[in-house]
Design a protein around this motif. Structure first.
Motif, PDB file in Angstrom:
ATOM      1  N   CYS A 222       0.847  -1.204   0.000  1.00 30.40           N
ATOM      2  CA  CYS A 222       0.000   0.000   0.000  1.00 30.40           C
ATOM      3  C   CYS A 222       0.880   1.251   0.000  1.00 30.40           C
ATOM      4  CB  CYS A 222      -0.906   0.024   1.237  1.00 30.40           C
ATOM      5  SG  CYS A 222      -1.778  -1.506   1.563  1.00 30.40           S
ATOM      6  N   LEU A 223       1.949   1.217   0.783  1.00 30.19           N
ATOM      7  CA  LEU A 223       2.806   2.399   0.908  1.00 30.19           C
ATOM      8  C   LEU A 223       3.512   2.739  -0.405  1.00 30.19           C
ATOM      9  CD1 LEU A 223       4.257   1.693   4.459  1.00 30.19           C
ATOM     10  CD2 LEU A 223       3.045   3.787   3.795  1.00 30.19           C
ATOM     11  N   LEU A 224       3.986   1.711  -1.125  1.00 30.06           N
ATOM     12  CA  LEU A 224       4.648   1.969  -2.411  1.00 30.06           C
ATOM     13  C   LEU A 224       3.656   2.597  -3.382  1.00 30.06           C
ATOM     14  CD1 LEU A 224       6.698  -1.352  -2.849  1.00 30.06           C
ATOM     15  CD2 LEU A 224       7.634   0.914  -2.348  1.00 30.06           C
ATOM     16  N   ASN A 225       2.415   2.100  -3.359  1.00 32.10           N
ATOM     17  CA  ASN A 225       1.371   2.632  -4.229  1.00 32.10           C
ATOM     18  C   ASN A 225       1.061   4.091  -3.873  1.00 32.10           C
ATOM     19  OD1 ASN A 225      -0.956   2.681  -6.015  1.00 32.10           O
ATOM     20  ND2 ASN A 225      -2.226   2.389  -4.190  1.00 32.10           N
TER      21      ASN A 225
ATOM     22  N   SER B 450       2.654   4.176 -15.285  1.00 26.42           N
ATOM     23  CA  SER B 450       1.714   4.975 -16.069  1.00 26.42           C
ATOM     24  C   SER B 450       0.926   5.931 -15.187  1.00 26.42           C
ATOM     25  CB  SER B 450       0.756   4.064 -16.845  1.00 26.42           C
ATOM     26  OG  SER B 450      -0.064   3.336 -15.948  1.00 26.42           O
ATOM     27  N   VAL B 451       0.745   5.577 -13.920  1.00 21.73           N
ATOM     28  CA  VAL B 451      -0.021   6.476 -13.049  1.00 21.73           C
ATOM     29  C   VAL B 451       0.722   6.899 -11.786  1.00 21.73           C
ATOM     30  CG1 VAL B 451      -2.245   5.622 -13.851  1.00 21.73           C
ATOM     31  CG2 VAL B 451      -1.218   4.589 -11.841  1.00 21.73           C
ATOM     32  N   ARG B 452       1.846   6.256 -11.476  1.00 24.49           N
ATOM     33  CA  ARG B 452       2.556   6.626 -10.246  1.00 24.49           C
ATOM     34  C   ARG B 452       4.044   6.384 -10.407  1.00 24.49           C
ATOM     35  NH1 ARG B 452       0.491   1.846 -10.290  1.00 24.49           N
ATOM     36  NH2 ARG B 452      -1.579   1.710  -9.434  1.00 24.49           N
ATOM     37  N   ASP B 453       4.849   7.072  -9.613  1.00 26.03           N
ATOM     38  CA  ASP B 453       6.283   6.815  -9.600  1.00 26.03           C
ATOM     39  C   ASP B 453       6.533   5.474  -8.918  1.00 26.03           C
ATOM     40  OD1 ASP B 453       6.470   9.288 -10.706  1.00 26.03           O
ATOM     41  OD2 ASP B 453       7.524  10.240  -9.029  1.00 26.03           O
ATOM     42  N   LEU B 454       7.667   4.871  -9.246  1.00 24.67           N
ATOM     43  CA  LEU B 454       8.057   3.653  -8.543  1.00 24.67           C
ATOM     44  C   LEU B 454       9.157   4.015  -7.545  1.00 24.67           C
ATOM     45  CD1 LEU B 454       7.812   0.531  -8.271  1.00 24.67           C
ATOM     46  CD2 LEU B 454       9.779   0.400  -9.819  1.00 24.67           C
ATOM     47  N   PRO B 455       8.857   3.923  -6.239  1.00 25.28           N
ATOM     48  CA  PRO B 455       9.907   4.193  -5.255  1.00 25.28           C
ATOM     49  C   PRO B 455      11.102   3.263  -5.499  1.00 25.28           C
ATOM     50  CG  PRO B 455       7.771   4.158  -4.171  1.00 25.28           C
ATOM     51  CD  PRO B 455       7.546   3.678  -5.579  1.00 25.28           C
ATOM     52  N   ALA B 456      12.306   3.801  -5.443  1.00 31.84           N
ATOM     53  CA  ALA B 456      13.504   2.989  -5.720  1.00 31.84           C
ATOM     54  C   ALA B 456      13.825   2.118  -4.515  1.00 31.84           C
ATOM     55  CB  ALA B 456      14.680   3.906  -6.022  1.00 31.84           C
ATOM     56  N   PRO B 457      14.351   0.912  -4.756  1.00 31.82           N
ATOM     57  CA  PRO B 457      14.807   0.091  -3.632  1.00 31.82           C
ATOM     58  C   PRO B 457      15.961   0.804  -2.904  1.00 31.82           C
ATOM     59  CG  PRO B 457      14.699  -1.198  -5.655  1.00 31.82           C
ATOM     60  CD  PRO B 457      14.525   0.231  -6.044  1.00 31.82           C
TER      61      PRO B 457
END
Lengths: 261, 475
Positions: A222-225, B450-457
C-alpha cells in the motif's frame, strides 16, 4: 529488563521478512528486529524464505501458491513465533494457507499449526510482547492507513494506534473513509492502472484533508502505491512503514525520497 | 439480457472520464454508506442477525427441493399457479403466453432484477404489447433506453439534471415550459404519467424479495408503493423470481427483512412491505383474478452443487456494491450485465460464462469490504479468487500471466538463486534511483509508472544486509 523476564530470554521469533521489504525497504526489516529485540525476543531470519505465494494464490494459480506455502511451512516449522511486518502476507499464512492446502491433510495440519504461531508485527507487539514505545520521539502529525488484509482478516486496527500513542511528539489524525482500499491490490494496480489511479487519488485526497505531514501504514505494498502516486502528484507528504517510526528510524529517507548526498 | 461484460476495460475507461457519472456516484455512495451505518448503530446486535440470516439461507438451500414443493402446494391451495422455467427462454415464453392468454395490450412492471436477467421487456414488446416500468429509477432508464446500473437504485448513475432533461423530452410532447428542477417536481410529474398507465394495465409483473414456503406468499418491498399498484390493479399478476428466494416460514422472512432494509438503504423497514398470497378472494375489495409465480433456475441449481453455493444466499440488497471502491470508480454499466459490483462479478461469469467475462473476477483488489457488510456473510473475495482459479485452469488467463507466475514460483522455490539474483537487481536499481529515490519510468514497469512513480529500492536486500550485520556483530 522486565520484558525478558516475562517472555524468557530464550524465546525466539522468526522474522518473515516479506518479499517487498526484502527487495525495496530492508530498513523496515531492521525496524522490526529492533522492536522485537527491545521487547525481549531473540530474532532469527531463516535464509530459505522468499515469498508467501500470495501473488500466485490471488491470481488463481493454486499449484504455484501451494508449492510456496509448503516451502514457508517447512522453513518456519521450528519457531515459537513467526512475525511478519505486513498484514497482507501474515493473513495469507493465517487465513488462507489451511484452505489452499485442503487437498493434503498432513500439509493442511502443518499449515494450521503455522497459522497458530504466525503474527502480524503490530498485533504481536501490542498483544504478545506488550511493548510500549515510550522512549521514542517523532515530531509531527501523521495519518495512518489501515491496510485491508490486516484490518479485515486479522483485526488490526487499534494495535498500531495504541503503539503510536506512546511516541513522544506524534499527533495522529484520522482520515475519512479509513476502511477503504488504497487501490493497490497486488497485481490489480498494474492490471487496471486507471481504476487504481482513481482509488488512490480518493485516498490521497482523504490524507491531504487531515493536514498530516506523514503517512504511516503497516504494509509496504500500500505504501509503495500511495507514496508513488503522491510523488507523481507532487504532494508533500512523507511515507514510512509504521515500524520505522516506532523503532525511531525515521531519519532514513522516506519511501520514494532520494539520499541527500 | 445480452452481456457486454467482455467490454469491461473500455467501459471502465469511459466511465472514469465521465464527470457527471462521478458526481452521481459520489453522492450515492456517501448516502448509502452513511445511512446503513447509522441504522446498524441503532440496532443492538446486527452481527448476530447476520449470522441468523446466513443460517436461514443455508438451511433453505440444503432442503431447497422440499421447500420449493411446499411453496408450490401452498400457491396452488391459495388459487395461484406456479410455472417452472429452466432458463431465460422458458421464462420469457411463459410470461408472454400468460400475457397473450389474458389478451393484454399494456403490461406494468415493478422493478425485478430477474426480469432484467431474462429480458422480459424486450419479449413483451416483441409480442406486440407495451411494457411500462413503474419503479421511478427503472422508469427513468427505460426512457433513456439504458440497462440498470445498480440493483436497488437502477438510475443511480443519472444526475438530477439528466433526469429533468429526459422528462422534458418524453412527457407532454416535449413541452419545455415547466420548472422540473427539484426532486418533488420530478417525482410528481412521473407519478401523474404513471398513474394513467397503472389504471389501464391488463397484466402486472413484479419480482419477489422472498418466497415463503409455509404460506405460498411472495414478499414485495418498495419505497414507492409501485409494486402494490402493479399487482392489485390489473386482472393478472405475474411474479417472477429465482429459486434461491425461498425461505421456510414467515419468521425467517421477518429476520431477512430486518437485514434487507438496513443493508440496502439504511431503513429499519422499507416504506412498503407487502405479502401477496394467491389472487383476489371473493371477499377481497380488490386484487387480480389470476396469480402466477414463475420460478427461474437459469444456472442456480448447478450452483447448489459446486463451490459457488454460498452465492445463492444473496438477498440482493446492494450493500456490496455500495461499499466497493471499484464500483464507486466505474459505476454499474462497466460490468456489462444485470448484476454489477462484487455480487455481479461472481454471478455474471457463472450465468454468462467465464469466457466472455474475463475481467470481472480480476477487477477487484480483494479488500474484503463487501464481505464485511454482506447481510448473509457471502465470502465474495474467496468466490472471486475461486473464479480466477477456474480461469487459470481453463487457460483463460493471459499466457504471459500464467507462465510468468509459474516462472516466478520456480524461482522463489530456489532461495539461494533467488537471493543472488535479487541482490544484483536491487543493487542496480538502488544505484540508479539513489539520488532521486524513485523512477518516473522503468522498462517492464510501464503499467505501474503509467499512473505513479516507482519508489527505488534502498539498494541492498534485507537478507544480504542482515547477514552482513550479523557477521559484524560476531566479530
Amino acid at each position: 529488563m522486565n520484558e525478558q523476564i516475562r517472555h524468557g530470554a530464550g524465546t525466539t521469533v522468526a522474522l518473515f521478512v516479506t518479499c517487498l521489504v526484502d527487495l525495496f525497504r530492508p530498513s523496515v526489516g531492521f525496524a522490526a528486529v529492533h522492536l522485537l529485540e527491545r521487547a525481549g525476543f531473540r530474532v532469527e531470519v531463516p535464509e530459505a524464505q522468499t515469498c508467501c505465494g500470495q501473488p500466485a494464490y490471488n491470481s488463481g494459480d493454486s499449484i504455484t501458491a501451494a508449492g510456496l506455502a509448503a516451502q514457508v511451512i517447512r522453513t518456519f516449522s521450528e519457531y515459537d513465533y513467526v512475525v511478519a511486518p505486513s498484514g497482507s502476507c501474515a493473513a495469507t499464512i493465517i487465513a488462507h494457507y489451511p484452505d489452499l492446502l485442503r487437498h493434503d491433510p498432513a500439509l493442511q495440519a502443518a499449515a494450521r499449526d503455522l497459522a497458530d504461531r504466525t503474527w502480524e508485527l503490530m498485533r504481536f507487539l501490542a498483544e504478545v510482547a506488550d511493548l510500549e514505545a515510550r522512549d521514542t520521539t517523532f515530531e509531527g502529525s501523521v495519518a495512518y492507513h489501515d491496510s485491508c488484509s490486516g484490518l479485515r482478516e486479522l483485526g488490526i486496527r487499534e494495535q498500531p494506534r495504541k503503539l503510536l500513542s506512546g511516541v513522544h511528539g506524534l499527533r495522529l489524525h484520522e482520515m475519512e473513509d479509513r476502511d477503504v482500499c488504497c487501490g493497490f491490490g497486488g497485481t490489480f494496480c498494474v492490471k487496471y492502472p486507471e481504476i487504481s489511479e482513481r482509488m488512490v487519488d480518493d485516498k490521497l485526497d482523504a490524507i491531504r484533508d487531515t493536514g498530516a505531514s506523514t503517512l504511516l501504514s503497516g504494509d509496504l505494498g500500500c505504501l509503495l502505491n500511495m507514496a508513488g502516486r503522491m510523488h507523481r502528484r507532487g504532494m508533500q507528504v512523507r511515507a514510512y512503514h509504521v515500524a520505522e517510526v516506532l523503532a525511531g528510524m525515521s531519519d532514513e529517507p522516506a519511501i520514494g525520497e532520494g539520499r541527500k548526498r | 439480457m445480452r452481456s457486454d461484460a467482455h467490454e469491461f476495460k473500455t467501459r471502465a475507461r469511459d466511465a472514469l472520464r465521465d464527470p457527471q457519472l462521478r458526481e452521481a456516484l459520489g453522492r450515492a455512495r456517501d448516502g448509502f454508506v452513511g445511512k446503513r451505518q447509522k441504522s446498524i448503530d441503532r440496532f443492538p446486535d446486527f452481527d448476530a442477525l447476520r449470522e441468523r440470516g446466513r443460517r436461514i439461507k443455508n438451511h433453505t438451500l440444503a432442503h431447497l427441493d422440499v421447500y420449493l414443493e411446499r411453496f408450490e402446494r401452498q400457491v396452488v391451495a391459495a388459487g395461484g399457479t406456479v410455472h417452472w422455467a429452466l432458463d431465460e427462454d422458458q421464462a420469457r415464453q411463459t410470461v408472454v403466453s400468460i400475457c397473450r392468454q389474458a389478451g393484454a395490450c399494456r403490461v406494468t412492471k415493478a422493478k425485478t432484477m430477474v426480469g432484467e436477467e431474462v429480458g422480459i421487456n424486450a419479449a413483451i414488446e416483441a409480442a406486440g404489447m407495451e411494457a411500462i416500468e413503474t419503479d421511478l429509477g427503472e422508469y427513468i432508464i427505460q426512457l433513456a433506453k439504458e440497462p440498470p446500473s445498480h440493483i436497488i437504485a437502477p438510475a443511480v448513475h443519472k444526475t438530477r439534471q439528466q433526469i429533468s432533461d429526459l422528462f422534458r423530452d418524453h412527457h407532454h410532447g416535449g413541452d419545455a415550459a415547466r420548472a422540473l428542477r427539484e426532486v418533488p417536481e420530478l417525482v410528481d410529474e412521473a407519478r401523474a404519467v404513471l398513474r394513467q398507465k397503472f389504471l389501464s394495465a391488463d397484466v402486472g409483473i413484479t419480482g419477489a424479495n422472498f418466497l415463503v414456503a409455509e404460506t405460498g406468499s411472495i414478499v414485495l418491498v418498495t419505497n414507492e408503493g409501485n409494486a402494490d399498484l402493479t399487482h392489485t390493479l390489473p386482472r393478472v399478476h405475474i411474479a417472477i423470481a429465482g429459486i434461491e428466494k425461498l425461505v421456510p416460514d414467515l419468521d425467517d422472512a421477518t429476520d431477512l427483512l430486518r437485514l434487507l432494509g438496513r443493508s440496502a438503504t439504511g431503513q429499519d423497514l422499507s416504506a412498503y412491505t407487502t405479502l401477496v398470497t394467491g389472487p383476489r378472494r371473493s371477499d377481497d375489495p380488490d386484487g387480480p383474478e389470476q396469480f402466477h409465480v414463475v420460478l427461474l433456475d437459469n444456472g442456480r441449481s448447478r450452483m447448489l452443487g459446486n463451490r459457488f453455493r454460498d452465492m445463492l444466499r444473496c438477498i440482493r440488497c446492494g450493500a456490496c456494491m455500495n461499499h466497493c471502491p471499484v464500483y464507486a470508480a466505474v459505476g454499474g454499466h462497466a460490468y456489462g450485465w444485470v448484476y454489477p459490483g462484487p455480487m455481479g462479478s461472481v454471478l455474471t461469469p457463472l450465468f454468462v460464462g467465464l469466457e466472455r467475462t474475463r475481467d470481472l473476477p480480476n477487477a477487484c483488489t480483494l479488500n474484503g469490504r463487501c464481505l464485511s457488510v454482506c447481510p448473509v456473510k457471502i465470502p465474495l473475495p474467496d468466490l472471486l479468487r475461486e473464479l480466477r482459479g477456474e480461469q487459470n485452469a481453463q487457460r483463460l488467463t493471459p499466457a504471459t500471466t500464467r507462465y510468468g507466475l509459474r516462472l516466478w514460483g520456480m524461482f522463489a522455490r530456489r532461495p539461494r538463486l533467488y537471493h543472488g539474483v535479487a541482490r544484483a537487481l536491487v543493487g542496480l536499481l538502488g544505484l540508479l534511483g539513489r539520488r532521486r529515490g524513485r523512477f518516473r519510468r522503468l522498462p517492464l514497469a510501464g503499467a505501474w509508472t503509467s499512473v505513479r512513480d516507482l519508489p527505488a529500492p534502498q539498494g541492498q536486500t534485507f537478507q544480504s544486509a542482515w547477514r552482513a550485520y550479523q557477521r559484524r556483530n560476531e566479530r
